[in-house]
Design a protein around this motif. Structure first.
Motif, PDB file in Angstrom:
ATOM      1  N   GLU A 171       2.465 -14.790   6.665  1.00 47.16           N
ATOM      2  CA  GLU A 171       3.151 -14.328   7.953  1.00 47.16           C
ATOM      3  C   GLU A 171       2.328 -14.385   9.104  1.00 47.16           C
ATOM      4  O   GLU A 171       1.177 -14.412   9.116  1.00 47.16           O
ATOM      5  CB  GLU A 171       4.136 -13.055   7.946  1.00 47.16           C
ATOM      6  N   GLU A 230       1.102 -11.024  18.677  1.00 47.79           N
ATOM      7  CA  GLU A 230       2.147 -10.971  17.696  1.00 47.79           C
ATOM      8  C   GLU A 230       3.354 -11.479  17.742  1.00 47.79           C
ATOM      9  O   GLU A 230       3.954 -11.536  16.738  1.00 47.79           O
ATOM     10  CB  GLU A 230       2.205  -9.024  17.897  1.00 47.79           C
ATOM     11  N   HIS A 256       8.774 -20.350  11.847  1.00 51.79           N
ATOM     12  CA  HIS A 256      10.000 -20.961  11.384  1.00 51.79           C
ATOM     13  C   HIS A 256      10.883 -21.624  12.502  1.00 51.79           C
ATOM     14  O   HIS A 256      11.712 -22.247  12.236  1.00 51.79           O
ATOM     15  CB  HIS A 256      11.075 -19.774  10.704  1.00 51.79           C
ATOM     16  N   VAL A 313       7.851  -0.605  14.703  1.00 54.30           N
ATOM     17  CA  VAL A 313       6.822  -0.535  13.536  1.00 54.30           C
ATOM     18  C   VAL A 313       5.696   0.284  14.326  1.00 54.30           C
ATOM     19  O   VAL A 313       5.180  -0.306  15.450  1.00 54.30           O
ATOM     20  CB  VAL A 313       6.496  -1.826  12.817  1.00 54.30           C
ATOM     21  N   VAL A 346       0.852  -1.250   0.124  1.00 52.81           N
ATOM     22  CA  VAL A 346       0.207  -0.042   0.082  1.00 52.81           C
ATOM     23  C   VAL A 346       1.037   1.100  -0.009  1.00 52.81           C
ATOM     24  O   VAL A 346       0.503   2.330  -0.444  1.00 52.81           O
ATOM     25  CB  VAL A 346      -0.981  -0.012   1.122  1.00 52.81           C
ATOM     26  N   VAL A 347       2.170   1.147   0.274  1.00 49.59           N
ATOM     27  CA  VAL A 347       3.138   2.147   0.418  1.00 49.59           C
ATOM     28  C   VAL A 347       3.785   1.754  -1.031  1.00 49.59           C
ATOM     29  O   VAL A 347       4.818   1.029  -0.766  1.00 49.59           O
ATOM     30  CB  VAL A 347       4.217   2.135   1.478  1.00 49.59           C
TER      31      VAL A 347
HETATM   32  N1  LIG Z   1       8.076 -14.973  11.318  1.00 49.19           N
HETATM   33  C1  LIG Z   1       8.919 -13.934  11.873  1.00 49.19           C
HETATM   34  O1  LIG Z   1       9.868 -14.211  12.380  1.00 49.19           O
HETATM   35  C2  LIG Z   1       8.540 -12.766  11.805  1.00 49.19           C
HETATM   36  C3  LIG Z   1       9.702 -11.710  11.795  1.00 49.19           C
HETATM   37  C4  LIG Z   1       9.008 -10.263  11.668  1.00 49.19           C
HETATM   38  C5  LIG Z   1       7.755  -9.824  11.448  1.00 49.19           C
HETATM   39  N2  LIG Z   1       6.855 -10.812  11.440  1.00 49.19           N
HETATM   40  C6  LIG Z   1       5.257 -10.782  11.118  1.00 49.19           C
HETATM   41  O2  LIG Z   1       5.306 -10.159   9.797  1.00 49.19           O
HETATM   42  C7  LIG Z   1       4.482  -9.149   9.565  1.00 49.19           C
HETATM   43  C8  LIG Z   1       4.750  -7.861   9.129  1.00 49.19           C
HETATM   44  O3  LIG Z   1       5.906  -7.309   9.954  1.00 49.19           O
HETATM   45  P1  LIG Z   1       6.687  -6.467   9.310  1.00 49.19           P
HETATM   46  O4  LIG Z   1       7.966  -6.501  10.577  1.00 49.19           O
HETATM   47  O5  LIG Z   1       7.344  -6.778   8.076  1.00 49.19           O
HETATM   48  O6  LIG Z   1       5.919  -5.040   9.408  1.00 49.19           O
HETATM   49  P2  LIG Z   1       6.537  -3.663   8.417  1.00 49.19           P
HETATM   50  O7  LIG Z   1       5.451  -2.594   9.113  1.00 49.19           O
HETATM   51  O8  LIG Z   1       7.694  -3.582   8.422  1.00 49.19           O
HETATM   52  O9  LIG Z   1       5.891  -4.198   6.970  1.00 49.19           O
HETATM   53  C9  LIG Z   1       4.388  -4.302   6.666  1.00 49.19           C
HETATM   54  C10 LIG Z   1       4.486  -3.883   5.444  1.00 49.19           C
HETATM   55  O10 LIG Z   1       2.951  -4.211   4.770  1.00 49.19           O
HETATM   56  C11 LIG Z   1       2.381  -3.070   4.093  1.00 49.19           C
HETATM   57  N3  LIG Z   1       0.978  -3.423   4.204  1.00 49.19           N
HETATM   58  C12 LIG Z   1      -0.010  -2.895   5.254  1.00 49.19           C
HETATM   59  N4  LIG Z   1      -0.879  -3.241   4.624  1.00 49.19           N
HETATM   60  C13 LIG Z   1      -1.228  -3.871   3.419  1.00 49.19           C
HETATM   61  C14 LIG Z   1      -1.966  -4.281   2.469  1.00 49.19           C
HETATM   62  N5  LIG Z   1      -3.192  -4.342   2.667  1.00 49.19           N
HETATM   63  N6  LIG Z   1      -1.394  -4.739   1.264  1.00 49.19           N
HETATM   64  C15 LIG Z   1      -0.344  -4.673   1.083  1.00 49.19           C
HETATM   65  N7  LIG Z   1       0.844  -4.054   1.748  1.00 49.19           N
HETATM   66  C16 LIG Z   1       0.255  -3.949   3.175  1.00 49.19           C
HETATM   67  C17 LIG Z   1       3.126  -1.881   4.899  1.00 49.19           C
HETATM   68  O11 LIG Z   1       2.866  -0.709   3.816  1.00 49.19           O
HETATM   69  C18 LIG Z   1       4.538  -2.159   5.175  1.00 49.19           C
HETATM   70  O12 LIG Z   1       5.346  -1.984   4.253  1.00 49.19           O
HETATM   71  C19 LIG Z   1       3.847  -8.837  11.259  1.00 49.19           C
HETATM   72  O13 LIG Z   1       2.611  -9.756  11.513  1.00 49.19           O
HETATM   73  C20 LIG Z   1       4.924  -9.685  11.937  1.00 49.19           C
HETATM   74  O14 LIG Z   1       4.637 -10.553  13.409  1.00 49.19           O
HETATM   75  C21 LIG Z   1       7.116 -12.288  11.440  1.00 49.19           C
END
Ligand SMILES: NC(=O)c1ccc[n+]([C@@H]2O[C@H](COP(=O)([O-])OP(=O)(O)OC[C@H]3O[C@@H](n4cnc5c(N)ncnc54)[C@H](O)[C@@H]3O)[C@@H](O)[C@H]2O)c1
Length: 316
Positions: free
Chosen positions: A91, A168, A120, A153, A34-35
């Motif tokens: 995720e 989360e 993971h 974030v 979305v960005v």
């Molecule tokens: N498995 C893991 O170890 C792990 C690690 C980090 C984050 N995560 C998970 O991943 C998810 C995202 O975390 P992050 O750190 O990347 O967050 P972030 O805020 O860095 O990135 C999220 C991205 O999604 C975009 N976004 C929001 N709504 C959207 C939509 N409807 N369509 C398209 N893009 C959209 C945002 O603009 C942003 O760029 C969280 O739920 C987090 O818990 C998991």
């Protein structure tokens, strides 16, 4: 060549993009966010196409889609990918509520689609070793913890956007507890109600009962300026096992042994296993969507109990 589309281009998507690009014959082919600038920044060094939305992403020649959006944004992307009949990596946490996740799970089942969720930790070699050690033993006590800072974030400290620290973050520990000690049947929790930012609890404590008779606790806080620790301890008669992303410590009558673990190996393995399954080469997906739904149900129950103090029955 396996071509992957990414929905969301933030922190975790960047990690998947890096890992996927390092695998043989895998290409991040298209990215949407979305960005648009976020999508462009991720796509440029990979030569991936930037597309305006999920519909356009599904119009590209992609073989699988990763949904890497924050908790509040799950739903529309998953349903579109399911409708397109493509393999889906999501995720965690998979949504904010159980209804939306159940609908996605039902739609996946109807289409018989290949799915994986980013729990993971189940790919850590030390987790496999812990499981082997615990096999055939009666687990008595489980103590889990996620003691950390508020991640940088904006959506994270807002309950209606992230679900709070248990849903989360500590969901990784709850998933590990289920994997190593079996299903949880009930939870009772308390939150301290004082947010370090936003409106989330600064600390949560929960008591868990397991189907096999074990009891457990989960402690979470996000008021530190650093990550103190995140992991799980499991106690059986004459055996203490401590496991985390960074290692395993075992103590029994023979003394104490420690095995180091590199978290990166599991982050690579989760993507490698998904891609191998997409190609039909190997089936080693350890947490498909339906399995993540079970962990998510548990995490939501802990969070709900922390809000009102009521015990939640979470028998499968
Ligand atoms: N498995 C893991 O170890 C792990 C690690 C980090 C984050 N995560 C998970 O991943 C998810 C995202 O975390 P992050 O750190 O990347 O967050 P972030 O805020 O860095 O990135 C999220 C991205 O999604 C975009 N976004 C929001 N709504 C959207 C939509 N409807 N369509 C398209 N893009 C959209 C945002 O603009 C942003 O760029 C969280 O739920 C987090 O818990 C998991």
């Amino acid at each position: 060549m396996t071509r992957v589309g990414l929905v969301g281009a933030g922190g975790v998507a960047q990690r998947h993009a890096r890992v996927l690009s390092s695998l043989p014959d895998v290409q991040v082919a298209a990215v949407t966010d979305v960005v648009p600038d976020a999508a462009a920044a991720l796509a440029a060094p990979l030569g991936a196409r930037v597309v305006p939305d999920v519909a356009a992403l599904l119009g590209e020649p992609v073989d699988a889609v990763y949904v890497c959006v924050p908790p509040f944004a799950h739903g529309p992307a998953e349903h579109a990918v399911i409708e397109a009949g493509l393999p889906l990596f999501v995720e965690k946490p998979i949504s904010l509520d159980i209804g939306a996740a159940q609908e996605i799970s039902d739609a996946i089942d109807e289409r018989g689609l290949l799915t994986a969720v980013g729990h993971h930790w189940r790919y850590l070699a030390v987790v496999e070793q812990a499981r082997t050690l615990l096999a055939g033993r009666e687990v008595r006590l489980v103590t889990g913890a996620w003691l950390d800072k508020v991640p940088p974030v904006g959506w994270w400290p807002l309950r209606e956007k992230s679900g709070g620290p248990i849903v989360e973050q500590a969901a990784h520990v709850l998933d590990l507890a289920r994997h190593l000690a079996g299903e949880v049947t009930s939870v009772t929790a308390a939150g301290n109600g004082t947010p370090p930012a936003g409106d989330i609890d600064g600390a949560t404590a929960a008591v868990l009962r397991f189907a096999n008779g074990a009891v457990g606790t989960l402690a979470a806080t996000c008021v530190l300026g650093w990550k103190e620790r995140a992991g799980l301890e499991i106690y059986a008669d004459g055996l203490a096992v401590r496991v985390s992303e960074t290692g395993l410590t075992v103590r029994d009558a023979d003394g104490e042994r420690t095995v180091d673990s590199d978290p990166e190996t599991a982050r690579v393995a989760v993507d490698r296993a998904f891609i191998a399954a997409v190609r039909g080469e190997e089936q080693d997906i350890r947490v498909p969507y339906a399995e993540a739904l079970r962990t998510h149900t548990l995490a939501l129950a802990v969070a709900a109990s922390a809000s009102d103090g009521e015990t939640r029955d979470v028998r499968p």
